[in-house]
Design a protein around this motif. Structure first.
Motif, PDB file in Angstrom:
ATOM      1  N   UNK A   1      18.584  24.962 -31.244  1.00 62.09           N
ATOM      2  CA  UNK A   1      19.017  24.149 -30.093  1.00 62.09           C
ATOM      3  C   UNK A   1      20.303  24.725 -29.498  1.00 62.09           C
ATOM      4  N   UNK A   2      21.216  25.155 -30.360  1.00 61.63           N
ATOM      5  CA  UNK A   2      22.474  25.728 -29.870  1.00 61.63           C
ATOM      6  C   UNK A   2      22.213  27.037 -29.127  1.00 61.63           C
ATOM      7  N   UNK A   3      21.291  27.826 -29.645  1.00 69.46           N
ATOM      8  CA  UNK A   3      20.947  29.089 -28.995  1.00 69.46           C
ATOM      9  C   UNK A   3      20.394  28.851 -27.587  1.00 69.46           C
ATOM     10  N   UNK A   4      19.462  27.905 -27.482  1.00 69.71           N
ATOM     11  CA  UNK A   4      18.827  27.652 -26.185  1.00 69.71           C
ATOM     12  C   UNK A   4      19.846  27.076 -25.202  1.00 69.71           C
ATOM     13  N   UNK A   5      20.669  26.135 -25.668  1.00 67.20           N
ATOM     14  CA  UNK A   5      21.578  25.457 -24.737  1.00 67.20           C
ATOM     15  C   UNK A   5      22.824  26.278 -24.419  1.00 67.20           C
ATOM     16  N   UNK A   6      23.372  26.970 -25.396  1.00 67.71           N
ATOM     17  CA  UNK A   6      24.654  27.653 -25.172  1.00 67.71           C
ATOM     18  C   UNK A   6      24.566  29.179 -25.256  1.00 67.71           C
TER      19      UNK A   6
ATOM     20  N   UNK B   1      17.845  26.947 -18.475  1.00 68.56           N
ATOM     21  CA  UNK B   1      17.194  25.890 -19.270  1.00 68.56           C
ATOM     22  C   UNK B   1      18.173  24.975 -20.002  1.00 68.56           C
ATOM     23  N   UNK B   2      19.484  25.205 -19.812  1.00 71.62           N
ATOM     24  CA  UNK B   2      20.418  24.415 -20.630  1.00 71.62           C
ATOM     25  C   UNK B   2      20.657  23.004 -20.100  1.00 71.62           C
ATOM     26  N   UNK B   3      19.824  22.592 -19.155  1.00 68.16           N
ATOM     27  CA  UNK B   3      19.868  21.209 -18.652  1.00 68.16           C
ATOM     28  C   UNK B   3      18.892  20.313 -19.413  1.00 68.16           C
ATOM     29  N   UNK B   4      18.068  20.890 -20.272  1.00 73.39           N
ATOM     30  CA  UNK B   4      17.097  20.077 -21.018  1.00 73.39           C
ATOM     31  C   UNK B   4      17.838  19.089 -21.919  1.00 73.39           C
ATOM     32  N   UNK B   5      17.629  17.777 -21.728  1.00 76.25           N
ATOM     33  CA  UNK B   5      18.327  16.812 -22.576  1.00 76.25           C
ATOM     34  C   UNK B   5      17.822  16.885 -24.019  1.00 76.25           C
TER      35      UNK B   5
ATOM     36  N   UNK C   1      25.438  20.620 -18.013  1.00 73.65           N
ATOM     37  CA  UNK C   1      25.080  19.309 -17.482  1.00 73.65           C
ATOM     38  C   UNK C   1      23.624  19.009 -17.829  1.00 73.65           C
ATOM     39  N   UNK C   2      23.372  17.889 -18.509  1.00 71.75           N
ATOM     40  CA  UNK C   2      22.011  17.570 -18.948  1.00 71.75           C
ATOM     41  C   UNK C   2      21.295  16.665 -17.944  1.00 71.75           C
ATOM     42  N   UNK C   3      20.006  16.907 -17.762  1.00 73.88           N
ATOM     43  CA  UNK C   3      19.200  16.070 -16.873  1.00 73.88           C
ATOM     44  C   UNK C   3      18.898  14.739 -17.563  1.00 73.88           C
ATOM     45  N   UNK C   4      18.580  13.724 -16.755  1.00 73.02           N
ATOM     46  CA  UNK C   4      18.119  12.450 -17.312  1.00 73.02           C
ATOM     47  C   UNK C   4      16.617  12.520 -17.545  1.00 73.02           C
TER      48      UNK C   4
ATOM     49  N   UNK D   1      14.927  16.961  -9.619  1.00 71.06           N
ATOM     50  CA  UNK D   1      14.505  18.232  -9.036  1.00 71.06           C
ATOM     51  C   UNK D   1      15.616  19.266  -8.987  1.00 71.06           C
ATOM     52  N   UNK D   2      16.856  18.794  -8.850  1.00 70.35           N
ATOM     53  CA  UNK D   2      17.990  19.725  -8.809  1.00 70.35           C
ATOM     54  C   UNK D   2      18.038  20.582 -10.078  1.00 70.35           C
ATOM     55  N   UNK D   3      17.681  19.985 -11.210  1.00 73.79           N
ATOM     56  CA  UNK D   3      17.696  20.755 -12.463  1.00 73.79           C
ATOM     57  C   UNK D   3      16.546  21.762 -12.489  1.00 73.79           C
ATOM     58  N   UNK D   4      15.368  21.313 -12.068  1.00 76.97           N
ATOM     59  CA  UNK D   4      14.216  22.221 -12.066  1.00 76.97           C
ATOM     60  C   UNK D   4      14.475  23.420 -11.153  1.00 76.97           C
ATOM     61  N   UNK D   5      15.216  23.168 -10.062  1.00 75.42           N
ATOM     62  CA  UNK D   5      15.466  24.231  -9.079  1.00 75.42           C
ATOM     63  C   UNK D   5      16.367  25.332  -9.624  1.00 75.42           C
TER      64      UNK D   5
END
Ligand code: HEC
Length: 304
Positions: A115-120, A137-141, A194-197, A206-210
């Motif tokens: 999880x740390x690898x993917x997010x950070x 991809x680091x917006x994935x909650x 910043x994580x998406x809801x 959509x802002x995160x997907x973009x």
């Protein structure tokens, strides 16, 4: 990485690389700064995330891995996640997404470390991963990241050996100039994560997907030639609601395009536009992207 992306990189090399390489001392400084940054150890704590065997969670993870997060693309970790194609990037080096199944790196990482690898973009040893697109991809909650990892844990083990991963001087220089992200953890550390809801068909989601579109269509999503790209490269179009962009497009027009690659007038888009991934998106994701694109400031084509 897509072969086309490889062309972009080579174009960047043509435009910037040669002049940069002329200044020997400066280049050495850039390489030293790159190497120093890559040997830095980050103490960012691993998110408290654990994989699940729940079938619904695993299925959600598969959707994310093959759709919006695009981990399983053939030039990244591959459909079976046992490693992708080796992409030879000329003077930049060569790159192969590693085997992340339980027979490869998946066996070495705990769920939280993954999880740390993917997010950070931080590896098990605390240092930066190279070239892993964490910024997209680091917006994935947490629950979505857990689903991704649950799917990764569910795929069959493969003992396929990892291919070459090598970045040469020019690649290091372009990283320092902000033209190419190889030192991933440094890039992630420059901004807040910043994580998406919850997924919902709204502009806010959509802002995160973009974030996955910006690399080609530009920070403002108004398209125009990718800096440094050779003239033979297809030019990303304007995704803002401007006369030169998507003004007047209905959701159905947009849906048809991202699902089939066919424009309103029936013309098929160049395969540079990754329909392979966008066609995997579900209705919530497509509606969210459409809502976001229709909500942003209209800009004339080419404002990147
Ligand atoms: C690898 C680069 C790349 C990425 C990533 C990318 N696109 Fe594109 N896109 C293109 C190119 C190039 C074109 C123009 C193709 C052509 O002219 O045939 C295009 C065209 C389009 C069009 C057609 C616009 C029109 O006027 O016909 C839409 C809509 C679109 N992209 C949406 C998206 C969305 C949404 C995303 C993110 C989920 C995205 N693209 C990600 C490269 C990309």
């Amino acid at each position: 990485m897509k072969p086309v992306l490889k062309k972009i990189l080579l174009g960047v090399v043509g435009v910037l690389g040669v002049s940069s390489l002329g200044a020997g001392g400066w280049v050495l400084m850039q390489v030293r700064a790159f190497d120093e940054s890559m040997s830095k150890t980050y103490d960012t704590p691993a998110p408290k995330i654990a994989a699940s065997k729940d079938a619904a969670v695993v299925a959600r993870g598969k959707h994310l891995v093959e759709g919006p997060a695009a981990c399983s693309s053939k030039d990244c970790h591959g459909k079976d996640l046992a490693g992708g194609n080796t992409v030879v990037m000329g003077p930049l080096g060569q790159f192969t997404g590693p085997n992340i199944t339980g027979g490869g790196l998946g066996a070495v990482y705990s769920d939280a470390e993954l999880a740390r690898l993917i997010r950070f973009g931080i590896k098990k040893d605390g240092r930066s991963a190279r070239f892993m697109p964490s910024t997209e991809v680091n917006w994935l909650p947490d629950d979505e990241l857990a689903a991704v990892i649950s799917y990764v844990r569910s795929v069959p083990n493969s003992d396929k050996a990892n291919g070459p991963l090598e970045f040469k001087t020019l690649a290091k220089v372009l990283d320092r100039k902000g033209m190419l992200v190889i030192d991933v953890a440094r890039k992630v550390a420059t901004g807040p994560v910043e994580l998406a809801g919850k997924p919902e068909p709204t502009a806010a989601y959509g802002r995160f997907l973009a974030k996955g579109c910006i690399g080609c269509h530009g920070e403002n999503l108004s398209g125009g030639p990718i800096p440094g790209a050779p003239p033979s490269m297809p030019v990303p179009l304007n995704l803002t609601p401007h006369d030169t962009g998507l003004k007047g497009w209905t959701y159905d027009d947009f849906d048809k395009l991202v699902t089939t690659g066919a424009r309103k007038n029936g013309k098929k888009l160049d395969p540079f536009m990754p329909i392979e991934n966008t066609s995997q998106m579900d209705e919530i994701e497509k509606k969210a992207l459409y809502a976001y694109l229709m909500s942003i400031e209209p800009r004339a084509f080419g404002g990147r």
